[in-house]
Design a protein around this motif. Sequence first.
Motif, PDB file in Angstrom:
ATOM      1  N   LYS A 183       0.830  -1.212   0.000  1.00  0.00           N
ATOM      2  CA  LYS A 183       0.000   0.000   0.000  1.00  0.00           C
ATOM      3  C   LYS A 183       0.861   1.257   0.000  1.00  0.00           C
ATOM      4  N   LEU A 184       1.925   1.265   0.770  1.00  0.00           N
ATOM      5  CA  LEU A 184       2.824   2.410   0.762  1.00  0.00           C
ATOM      6  C   LEU A 184       3.576   2.496  -0.561  1.00  0.00           C
ATOM      7  N   GLY A 185       3.987   1.345  -1.068  1.00  0.00           N
ATOM      8  CA  GLY A 185       4.725   1.320  -2.329  1.00  0.00           C
ATOM      9  C   GLY A 185       3.942   1.927  -3.476  1.00  0.00           C
ATOM     10  N   ALA A 186       2.631   1.778  -3.426  1.00  0.00           N
ATOM     11  CA  ALA A 186       1.773   2.313  -4.496  1.00  0.00           C
ATOM     12  C   ALA A 186       1.780   3.840  -4.520  1.00  0.00           C
ATOM     13  N   THR A 187       2.245   4.471  -3.439  1.00  0.00           N
ATOM     14  CA  THR A 187       2.277   5.939  -3.393  1.00  0.00           C
ATOM     15  C   THR A 187       3.606   6.505  -3.892  1.00  0.00           C
ATOM     16  N   PHE A 188       4.603   5.671  -4.016  1.00  0.00           N
ATOM     17  CA  PHE A 188       5.894   6.165  -4.492  1.00  0.00           C
ATOM     18  C   PHE A 188       5.793   6.493  -5.983  1.00  0.00           C
ATOM     19  N   GLY A 189       6.463   7.527  -6.380  1.00  0.00           N
ATOM     20  CA  GLY A 189       6.346   8.002  -7.759  1.00  0.00           C
ATOM     21  C   GLY A 189       5.338   9.125  -7.891  1.00  0.00           C
ATOM     22  N   LYS A 190       4.459   9.263  -6.901  1.00  0.00           N
ATOM     23  CA  LYS A 190       3.526  10.388  -6.892  1.00  0.00           C
ATOM     24  C   LYS A 190       4.230  11.619  -6.327  1.00  0.00           C
ATOM     25  N   THR A 191       3.768  12.787  -6.698  1.00  0.00           N
ATOM     26  CA  THR A 191       4.350  14.030  -6.200  1.00  0.00           C
ATOM     27  C   THR A 191       3.243  15.019  -5.859  1.00  0.00           C
TER      28      THR A 191
ATOM     29  N   ASP B  41      -0.935  14.950  -5.426  1.00  0.00           N
ATOM     30  CA  ASP B  41      -1.278  13.531  -5.630  1.00  0.00           C
ATOM     31  C   ASP B  41      -0.682  12.671  -4.519  1.00  0.00           C
ATOM     32  N   LEU B  42       0.563  12.959  -4.151  1.00  0.00           N
ATOM     33  CA  LEU B  42       1.216  12.208  -3.070  1.00  0.00           C
ATOM     34  C   LEU B  42       0.515  12.470  -1.750  1.00  0.00           C
ATOM     35  N   LYS B  43       0.241  13.739  -1.478  1.00  0.00           N
ATOM     36  CA  LYS B  43      -0.425  14.086  -0.220  1.00  0.00           C
ATOM     37  C   LYS B  43      -1.783  13.409  -0.112  1.00  0.00           C
ATOM     38  N   SER B  44      -2.539  13.420  -1.189  1.00  0.00           N
ATOM     39  CA  SER B  44      -3.858  12.800  -1.187  1.00  0.00           C
ATOM     40  C   SER B  44      -3.773  11.304  -0.935  1.00  0.00           C
ATOM     41  N   ALA B  45      -2.820  10.647  -1.593  1.00  0.00           N
ATOM     42  CA  ALA B  45      -2.660   9.195  -1.445  1.00  0.00           C
ATOM     43  C   ALA B  45      -2.211   8.831  -0.033  1.00  0.00           C
ATOM     44  N   ARG B  46      -1.267   9.587   0.510  1.00  0.00           N
ATOM     45  CA  ARG B  46      -0.770   9.295   1.860  1.00  0.00           C
ATOM     46  C   ARG B  46      -1.818   9.639   2.912  1.00  0.00           C
ATOM     47  N   ASP B  47      -2.546  10.745   2.708  1.00  0.00           N
ATOM     48  CA  ASP B  47      -3.613  11.105   3.649  1.00  0.00           C
ATOM     49  C   ASP B  47      -4.665  10.005   3.730  1.00  0.00           C
ATOM     50  N   ALA B  48      -4.977   9.402   2.573  1.00  0.00           N
ATOM     51  CA  ALA B  48      -5.966   8.325   2.549  1.00  0.00           C
ATOM     52  C   ALA B  48      -5.473   7.131   3.349  1.00  0.00           C
TER      53      ALA B  48
ATOM     54  N   GLY C  19       9.827   9.642  10.066  1.00  0.00           N
ATOM     55  CA  GLY C  19       9.761  10.989   9.526  1.00  0.00           C
ATOM     56  C   GLY C  19      10.247  11.087   8.092  1.00  0.00           C
ATOM     57  N   LYS C  20      10.635   9.954   7.516  1.00  0.00           N
ATOM     58  CA  LYS C  20      11.141   9.951   6.140  1.00  0.00           C
ATOM     59  C   LYS C  20      10.034   9.790   5.101  1.00  0.00           C
ATOM     60  N   LEU C  21       8.826   9.503   5.564  1.00  0.00           N
ATOM     61  CA  LEU C  21       7.692   9.335   4.655  1.00  0.00           C
ATOM     62  C   LEU C  21       6.832  10.598   4.714  1.00  0.00           C
TER      63      LEU C  21
END
Length: 207
Positions: free
Chosen positions: A102-110, A113-120, A167-169
């Motif tokens: 699930k976390l891996g699916a957010t890599f490559g986003k910026t 888009d990244l914020k939305s995916a991680r917030d979810a 804190g790296k994510l």
Amino acid sequence: MNKLKLTYFDFPGGRAEPARLAMHIGGVPFEDYRFAPSDFSEVRKTTPLNQVPTLHVNDVQITQSDAITRYVGKLSGLYPEDNFQALLCDEVMGALEDINVKLGATFGKTGDDLKSARDALVTDALPKYLRWLQHQLDSHGGDFLSDNRLTIADLKAFVILRWLSSGKLDHIPIDLIETVAPKLNNYMNCLAKIPAIAQYYANGGSS
């Protein structure tokens, strides 16, 4: 004795870290081959599924991180011999891999888009998995996730919990674990104090 060579990125954590830890703790000799992320495009050409980690057992190259971790866990004495305890260990390993995916699916986003995916993830999936893991810990005695002792399930949990709280994510609060599953925070800190684990990280994450 089989000759072992573990191939993975040259950074702490990640999918090879539980196997590295297991072999360090169990005193299993192996070649810890690490490469720079910039070399991945070339390294992946030499792997069966264009991904890492891989483990060479003599001349046979094995892929799939959980299979590798389970194998070296057996060599290290960190995998349950009892079939039911092994099932509990495997259940946790699979759930933890879900988190990786699930976390891996957010890599490559910026950006947004990244914020939305991680917030979810922070709103739904991560709390669900962390609370489930806390329940597993509670129901299995409170100290370890299976077999009433340190196993590869604990090592994989430790690596992922450290990552989530590092804190790296971006957009993953460092206090997420403490907020939604506080017993896991204490569990992670207790694992970090196990002498062999403490020594591994005191040496910079190497044997």
